[in-house]
Motif scaffolding. Structure first.
Motif, short mmCIF file in Angstrom:
data_model
loop_
_atom_site.label_atom_id
_atom_site.label_comp_id
_atom_site.label_asym_id
_atom_site.label_seq_id
_atom_site.Cartn_x
_atom_site.Cartn_y
_atom_site.Cartn_z
N ARG A 21 0.84 -1.21 0.00
CA ARG A 21 0.00 0.00 0.00
C ARG A 21 0.87 1.26 0.00
O ARG A 21 0.57 2.24 -0.69
N GLU A 22 1.96 1.23 0.75
CA GLU A 22 2.87 2.37 0.78
C GLU A 22 3.53 2.58 -0.58
O GLU A 22 3.73 3.72 -1.01
N ALA A 23 3.85 1.49 -1.25
CA ALA A 23 4.44 1.59 -2.59
C ALA A 23 3.46 2.27 -3.54
O ALA A 23 3.84 3.14 -4.32
N ARG A 24 2.19 1.89 -3.46
CA ARG A 24 1.18 2.53 -4.31
C ARG A 24 1.11 4.02 -4.00
O ARG A 24 1.01 4.84 -4.92
N GLN A 25 1.16 4.39 -2.74
CA GLN A 25 1.11 5.81 -2.37
C GLN A 25 2.31 6.59 -2.93
O GLN A 25 2.20 7.77 -3.23
N ARG A 26 3.44 5.88 -3.11
CA ARG A 26 4.63 6.51 -3.70
C ARG A 26 4.56 6.55 -5.22
O ARG A 26 5.46 7.07 -5.87
N GLY A 27 3.52 5.96 -5.80
CA GLY A 27 3.37 6.02 -7.25
C GLY A 27 3.66 4.72 -8.00
O GLY A 27 3.62 4.71 -9.23
N PHE A 52 -7.98 -2.72 -3.04
CA PHE A 52 -6.72 -2.65 -3.78
C PHE A 52 -6.93 -3.26 -5.16
O PHE A 52 -6.81 -4.46 -5.36
N LEU A 53 -7.27 -2.41 -6.13
CA LEU A 53 -7.49 -2.85 -7.50
C LEU A 53 -6.21 -2.70 -8.30
O LEU A 53 -5.42 -1.79 -8.03
N PRO A 54 -6.00 -3.54 -9.30
CA PRO A 54 -4.83 -3.33 -10.14
C PRO A 54 -5.00 -2.05 -10.96
O PRO A 54 -6.12 -1.69 -11.32
#
Length: 164
Positions: A21-27, A52-54
């Motif tokens: 989730r943190e990685a997604r927040q970083r882009g 958490f959708l792709p």
């Protein structure tokens, strides 16, 4: 391969792990690249249920996968994700608009608009549900999609009549 079971599963104890989730927040963007061993219903269902959708959906279809049964084409992967709980509108966005945005070509492809390139595929959902299976032999029942028409640059390049 964000919905694979192993190695590198994004789900632990039925929840998407914090680092993901943190990685997604970083882009960081997440793709379902379902080839042969890259999709598990349990992982997809847990992630989707947790919101958490792709970002994008692809197939990882390559030469060594040709002739595999079932063929891991895009309509199959789309059906599997809907069977796992991903809303249809989000599935279609992840195979059209979002990839075009990622590639920086959204003005040309990924959506129907005046002046666009007029590339499209018309899909039809089969009337009867089919058994869909992941790499771990887990099964779900859902309607499969099939391509009935492909248009490239405004011209029909393939239709279901040609396939019969």
């Amino acid at each position: 391969y964000c919905f694979r079971r192993q190695p590198h599963c994004i789900v632990s104890k039925n929840r998407v792990i914090t680092a993901v989730r943190e990685a997604r927040q970083r882009g960081v963007l997440f793709d379902v690249g379902h080839g042969t061993a890259s999709f598990a219903f349990a992982v997809a269902e847990a992630a989707i249920a947790g919101g958490f959708l792709p970002n994008t959906i692809s197939t990882d279809l390559q030469r060594r996968h040709l002739g595999a049964s079932p063929t891991h084409d895009l309509p199959l992967v789309m059906a599997q994700l809907m069977a796992a709980g991903m809303p249809q509108v989000e599935v279609f966005r992840a195979v059209t608009q979002t990839p075009a945005e990622v590639l920086g070509i959204v003005e040309q492809v990924g959506t129907l608009r005046l002046g666009g390139c007029a590339d499209l595929t018309v899909l039809c959902a089969d009337q009867q549900p089919a058994v869909l299976e992941d790499f771990n032999a887990q099964q779900r029942t859902a309607r499969r999609w099939r391509s009935v028409l492909t248009v490239r640059g405004g011209k029909v390049v393939r239709s279901s009549e040609e396939q019969q």
